[in-house]
Design a protein around this motif. Structure first.
Motif, mmCIF file in Angstrom:
data_model
loop_
_atom_site.group_PDB
_atom_site.id
_atom_site.type_symbol
_atom_site.label_atom_id
_atom_site.label_comp_id
_atom_site.label_asym_id
_atom_site.label_seq_id
_atom_site.Cartn_x
_atom_site.Cartn_y
_atom_site.Cartn_z
ATOM 1 N N ARG A 1 2.569 18.838 27.433
ATOM 2 C CA ARG A 1 1.615 18.666 28.779
ATOM 3 C C ARG A 1 1.111 17.418 28.556
ATOM 4 N N PRO A 2 0.689 16.855 29.778
ATOM 5 C CA PRO A 2 0.448 15.410 29.793
ATOM 6 C C PRO A 2 -0.929 14.799 28.980
ATOM 7 N N ALA B 1 9.501 1.764 15.311
ATOM 8 C CA ALA B 1 8.631 0.674 16.341
ATOM 9 C C ALA B 1 9.961 0.096 17.274
ATOM 10 N N ASP B 2 11.340 -0.002 16.840
ATOM 11 C CA ASP B 2 12.309 -0.236 17.676
ATOM 12 C C ASP B 2 12.391 0.704 18.882
ATOM 13 N N ALA B 3 12.298 2.062 18.468
ATOM 14 C CA ALA B 3 12.226 3.165 19.570
ATOM 15 C C ALA B 3 10.985 3.018 20.550
ATOM 16 N N VAL B 4 9.997 3.018 20.085
ATOM 17 C CA VAL B 4 8.872 3.184 20.975
ATOM 18 C C VAL B 4 8.513 1.795 21.944
ATOM 19 N N ALA B 5 9.055 0.640 21.429
ATOM 20 C CA ALA B 5 8.922 -0.498 21.885
ATOM 21 C C ALA B 5 9.741 -0.493 23.576
ATOM 22 N N MET C 1 -0.380 7.317 26.551
ATOM 23 C CA MET C 1 0.487 6.483 25.578
ATOM 24 C C MET C 1 0.479 6.753 24.135
ATOM 25 N N VAL C 2 -0.603 7.204 23.572
ATOM 26 C CA VAL C 2 -0.575 7.502 22.174
ATOM 27 C C VAL C 2 0.291 8.732 22.030
ATOM 28 N N HIS C 3 0.367 9.808 22.883
ATOM 29 C CA HIS C 3 1.228 10.768 22.754
ATOM 30 C C HIS C 3 2.479 10.551 22.996
ATOM 31 N N ALA C 4 2.784 9.811 24.114
ATOM 32 C CA ALA C 4 4.351 9.360 24.381
ATOM 33 C C ALA C 4 4.942 8.334 23.052
ATOM 34 N N GLY D 1 8.423 10.391 16.917
ATOM 35 C CA GLY D 1 8.832 11.609 16.027
ATOM 36 C C GLY D 1 10.253 11.835 15.999
ATOM 37 N N LYS D 2 10.749 11.539 16.949
ATOM 38 C CA LYS D 2 12.480 11.631 16.986
ATOM 39 C C LYS D 2 13.104 10.908 16.083
ATOM 40 N N PHE D 3 12.653 9.575 15.643
ATOM 41 C CA PHE D 3 13.415 8.615 15.067
ATOM 42 C C PHE D 3 12.594 8.508 13.611
ATOM 43 N N ALA D 4 11.774 9.287 13.258
ATOM 44 C CA ALA D 4 10.942 9.117 11.974
ATOM 45 C C ALA D 4 11.868 9.582 10.713
ATOM 46 N N ALA D 5 12.895 10.321 11.101
ATOM 47 C CA ALA D 5 13.629 10.649 10.041
ATOM 48 C C ALA D 5 15.142 9.890 9.885
#
Length: 280
Positions: free
Chosen positions: A86-87, A235-239, A265-268, A274-278
């Protein structure tokens, strides 16, 4: 008049680690959150201002927002926000029509020494969050979004470390109910429900009685958001998010005059990161 109650889990009494919120123990710990809510509803009913309240919106704000038992409190004014995504996540549907915000079961920001289950939106990918250069956790960021709508925080509950982290950040300070004392990230001294019931009932009543004295928290505009990530791959991902600037190997920044954009943006960042943390 309407009240908004955002409920997280880490600061709920009896909870010491995320293992409490998964598997066989999960139901009992979410039931404790429901119990704290029932005490708050009881406290609201005890206030002289109870008759002025038209709606009490409960926002299930931990994980996928569907853990707290969906059940009544004997009060037809209660509404629920549940589900994910949810937004505006922890404050979904909050707007200027609300008179006060309760933050229940909240926790210290990531990196707070002895803060129980300390994190800032995502323990897996976010290392630090700053608003206009000042470190901020979920309590402060949610308070700033509420402040965008002119809604003050009037009640907070959680451990003693969060309480100390919030010192001086509100004027006047909201009612605070301490549920436990932090000894480490996954260790604490816990308070019994029998001790806490009266504290929640009296605290909720006092928060409602004090409405009008509390002041909304206003973030300076434009607001600069800086987020340090746990690794360069996050950082690569969220950038890649439009409007986000890479400021170092593990850091990104974003700026907007509209705090609603900053909040989303914090939630985005948390959702995508989170998808790339592992990734290793």
């Amino acid at each position: 008049m309407k009240l908004f109650i955002s409920v997280d889990m880490e600061g709920i009494h009896g909870t010491t680690s995320w293992s409490d919120l998964e598997g066989p123990a999960r139901a009992a710990h979410y039931q404790r959150a429901w119990l704290e809510l029932s005490w708050i509803i009881k406290g609201i009913a005890a206030s002289p201002k109870n008759g002025e309240i038209d709606e009490i919106c409960v926002c299930d704000s931990h994980a996928r927002g569907e853990g707290i038992p969906f059940a009544g409190f004997g009060d037809p004014r209660v509404t629920w926000v549940r589900g994910y995504p949810r937004p505006y996540y922890m404050l979904e549907t909050l707007d200027e029509s609300y008179a006060g915000l309760f933050l229940v079961g909240y926790h210290a920001p990531i990196g707070a020494e002895r803060g129980m289950m300390d994190h800032s939106y995502s323990a897996s990918c976010i290392y630090r969050v700053r608003l206009n250069g000042v470190e901020a956790g979920e309590t402060e960021i949610n308070a700033a979004l509420a402040g965008w709508y002119g809604v003050p925080v009037c009640f907070v509950s959680g451990d003693d470390i969060l309480e100390s982290c919030l010192a001086g950040k509100f004027n006047p300070a909201p009612v605070y109910v301490r549920t436990k004392e932090g000894l480490g990230r996954f260790a604490g001294k816990l308070y019994a429900p029998e001790r806490l019931e009266s504290a929640f009932v009296k605290g909720a009543a006092a928060a409602l009685d004090g409405l009008g004295a509390y002041r909304p928290v206003k973030a300076a505009a434009p607001t600069r958001l800086d987020i340090d990530l746990v690794s360069t791959v996050v950082a690569d991902a969220v950038a890649v998010i439009p409007g986000v600037t890479r400021t170092s190997g593990r850091s990104v920044a974003y700026e907007s005059a509209d705090f609603r954009d900053v909040y989303r943006m914090v939630h985005a960042v948390a959702m995508l990161g989170g998808k790339f943390a592992a990734f290793t």
